[in-house]
Structures are given as structure tokens and as C-alpha cells.
Scaffold this motif. Sequence first.
Motif, PDB file in Angstrom:
ATOM      1  N   SER A 257       0.824  -1.191   0.000  1.00  0.00           N
ATOM      2  CA  SER A 257       0.000   0.000   0.000  1.00  0.00           C
ATOM      3  C   SER A 257       0.859   1.242   0.000  1.00  0.00           C
ATOM      4  CB  SER A 257      -0.912   0.036   1.233  1.00  0.00           C
ATOM      5  OG  SER A 257      -1.754  -1.083   1.266  1.00  0.00           O
TER       6      SER A 257
ATOM      7  N   VAL B 285      -6.208  -2.558 -13.144  1.00  0.00           N
ATOM      8  CA  VAL B 285      -6.167  -1.367 -12.307  1.00  0.00           C
ATOM      9  C   VAL B 285      -7.580  -0.862 -12.060  1.00  0.00           C
ATOM     10  CG1 VAL B 285      -5.328   0.990 -12.076  1.00  0.00           C
ATOM     11  CG2 VAL B 285      -3.885  -0.740 -13.157  1.00  0.00           C
TER      12      VAL B 285
ATOM     13  N   THR C 185      -3.047   0.840  -3.592  1.00  0.00           N
ATOM     14  CA  THR C 185      -2.465  -0.437  -3.196  1.00  0.00           C
ATOM     15  C   THR C 185      -2.323  -1.338  -4.415  1.00  0.00           C
ATOM     16  OG1 THR C 185      -2.619  -2.186  -1.528  1.00  0.00           O
ATOM     17  CG2 THR C 185      -4.616  -1.674  -2.726  1.00  0.00           C
ATOM     18  N   HIS C 186      -1.547  -2.377  -4.276  1.00  0.00           N
ATOM     19  CA  HIS C 186      -1.526  -3.414  -5.298  1.00  0.00           C
ATOM     20  C   HIS C 186      -1.342  -4.761  -4.622  1.00  0.00           C
ATOM     21  CE1 HIS C 186       2.716  -4.822  -5.557  1.00  0.00           C
ATOM     22  NE2 HIS C 186       3.030  -3.613  -5.121  1.00  0.00           N
TER      23      HIS C 186
ATOM     24  N   ALA D 293      -4.241  -3.587  -9.058  1.00  0.00           N
ATOM     25  CA  ALA D 293      -3.872  -2.384  -8.326  1.00  0.00           C
ATOM     26  C   ALA D 293      -5.105  -1.513  -8.170  1.00  0.00           C
ATOM     27  CB  ALA D 293      -2.766  -1.622  -9.053  1.00  0.00           C
TER      28      ALA D 293
ATOM     29  N   VAL E 243       2.104   2.511  -7.712  1.00  0.00           N
ATOM     30  CA  VAL E 243       1.631   1.126  -7.641  1.00  0.00           C
ATOM     31  C   VAL E 243       2.012   0.329  -8.887  1.00  0.00           C
ATOM     32  CG1 VAL E 243      -0.245   1.628  -6.032  1.00  0.00           C
ATOM     33  CG2 VAL E 243      -0.695   1.696  -8.494  1.00  0.00           C
TER      34      VAL E 243
ATOM     35  N   THR F 215       4.014  -3.005  -8.815  1.00  0.00           N
ATOM     36  CA  THR F 215       3.379  -4.220  -9.337  1.00  0.00           C
ATOM     37  C   THR F 215       4.313  -5.005 -10.251  1.00  0.00           C
ATOM     38  OG1 THR F 215       1.173  -3.223  -9.209  1.00  0.00           O
ATOM     39  CG2 THR F 215       1.423  -5.126 -10.633  1.00  0.00           C
TER      40      THR F 215
END
Length: 309
Positions: free
Chosen positions: A3, A147, A166-167, A180, A228, A232
Motif C-alpha cells: 500500500s 487497475v 495499493t496493489h 492495483a 503502484v 506491481t
Amino acid sequence: MASISRLSDILSSLLLLSLSLSLSNTCLATSRTLSALVEQQPLVLQYHNGPLLKGNVTVNLVWYGKFSPAQRSIIVDFLNSFSSATAPRPSVSSWWQTTETYKGGRRSLAVGNQVLDEKYSLGKLLKTEQLIALSSKAGIKNNAVNVLLTSADVAVDGFCMSRCGTHGSGQNKKSKFAYAWVGNSMSQCPGQCAWPFHQPIYGPQTPPFVAPNGDVGVDGMIINLATVLAGTVTNPFNNGYFQGPADAPLEAVSACTGIFGKGAYPGYPGKVLVEKTSGASYNAIGINGRKYLLPAMWDPRTNTCKTLV
């Protein structure tokens, strides 16, 4: 799951800075001793031997809530800028090229499916597990990131309090998939998740930067989306590149919180470029004449947070 908690990191740094200044004023010798004791070690993100996203990576989008066509175009143009070689430097694509220095080499991004959910199918208060469900609406494919983007009137567990985005990963019957989420903070906490385009709630109240696309909420989303996405592709399943605990890792960009240009320090994002006519601050140029402000990214070649300007 990783996060973004940019404000809490910035505030912690400010408190440490204030303490250091106070000690310096009262006893210089003591300050030097304390500085030696708390001297930080070089930042190193270790590779934990897990799979990474590399090569041609597809970014599928789920728009949850109300986004205007202008807002969507700012974000889509940003994503299409990742693999564009036509924008002059400093460019979005040159910022993204730092990910090539991680294992796996070149990573190009292309926008794939886009899904509009303007009727708030799961309501306006979302839990983490619902983020995974909503992101999967864009379809599940290998070497892709789904996403989820939530509008300014949507609240998400932990949004503003502990994270700006966040992811993580989800699981279907066949395989894992990376996802994400980033929210528009304009109505809820621009001082936390749209800094430096808005004054922070705490800390030095210096004038905020002018948003390069004229939308504080969306320009703030760009910063968090960049964060993110870099996290990721370099740590999609919690066993890639990171430092610290796997459930709260420092990653490619989150390890460089609050740094946008040279000379940055807690509360000051650093020296960036300024558009003469509008006064907007930026450090990256994208397609269609767009300008963006992107955070520093950790470079494994130098073990430093690399800025574009």
C-alpha cells in the motif's frame, strides 16, 4: 499486498527532522553524536526470487464511479506515454525505463480493456476483497495488471488513513493475477494523497504546486498510479523486489517517498520544472503535450532514488 502511505512517511520524517534541529540548537556536540548513531544505511531492495512482470505488460482499467471524459483522458494519456518514444525528455517513458534495470529487462505497458462501472455496483464504501472482485471485471490474462480507479465520492477501507492506493494479487480457478487500486482523494484527503498539489494537513505549510493538468485529484492519482504500477511489475506477488516485511514492503517507488526532484527533503518535494504560462509544476512529458509530476524510483544499479530532474 503493498500500500501507499505517503503522508505518514512524510510526517514521520518531519518529526525526525524537527527533533534533529532542536537538538542542534541546544547542543551541537550531542547532535553530531546522535547523527552518527542514527546514520542510515544505503537503501537496498532485495530480490526474493519470485516472478516479475516483464516484456509487454497489459494494463486493464476499471473506472468505478463518476469520471469525466477529461479525467479519463489524462490517465489514459499517461499510461500510453509509458511506451512512447516521441515525447521529449524528461519523459514518462524515460522515467519508466528505470524498471528495465530490475531483473527481467524491458517492460512496455499498453492499455487493454476498459470497463465503466458508473452505477457503483458494490456501493460507495468498498472493502479490500471488493477491490479484487471489481478489478477482475476487466478480464484475467497473463502478464497483465488490472487497475481499479475509484472516483472522489467512493470510500475505501484504509483510504486516507493508511494508504492512497495499493496493489496485490487475486486468484481464480486457473492462476493468480495482479491488480492495483488508486482512488481520487480530492473530496476526502487531498492533503494526504494529492500532495504536493495540496497543502499537507501537518508539517510545513508551503504553497502547493500547481497541478499540471488542472485537476488536483487526478494529478494526485497519477503520482499514486505511477507508484503502484512500478511496485506491481517489480513485486507482483509479494516475492519480488522489496525491503522490509512482505505485508508492508518498501518497493521501487514507495521506498523513495516524497522525492520528486533534486534537493528534496521532508516537506519539500525538490526542484522540478515549472510551466511559464500556467505556473504548473512537472518533471515528465507525455503524449499529446501532457505534463506530469512523477516520484523518484529506486535504481538497483546505484542503490539510490533516481529523479528525472
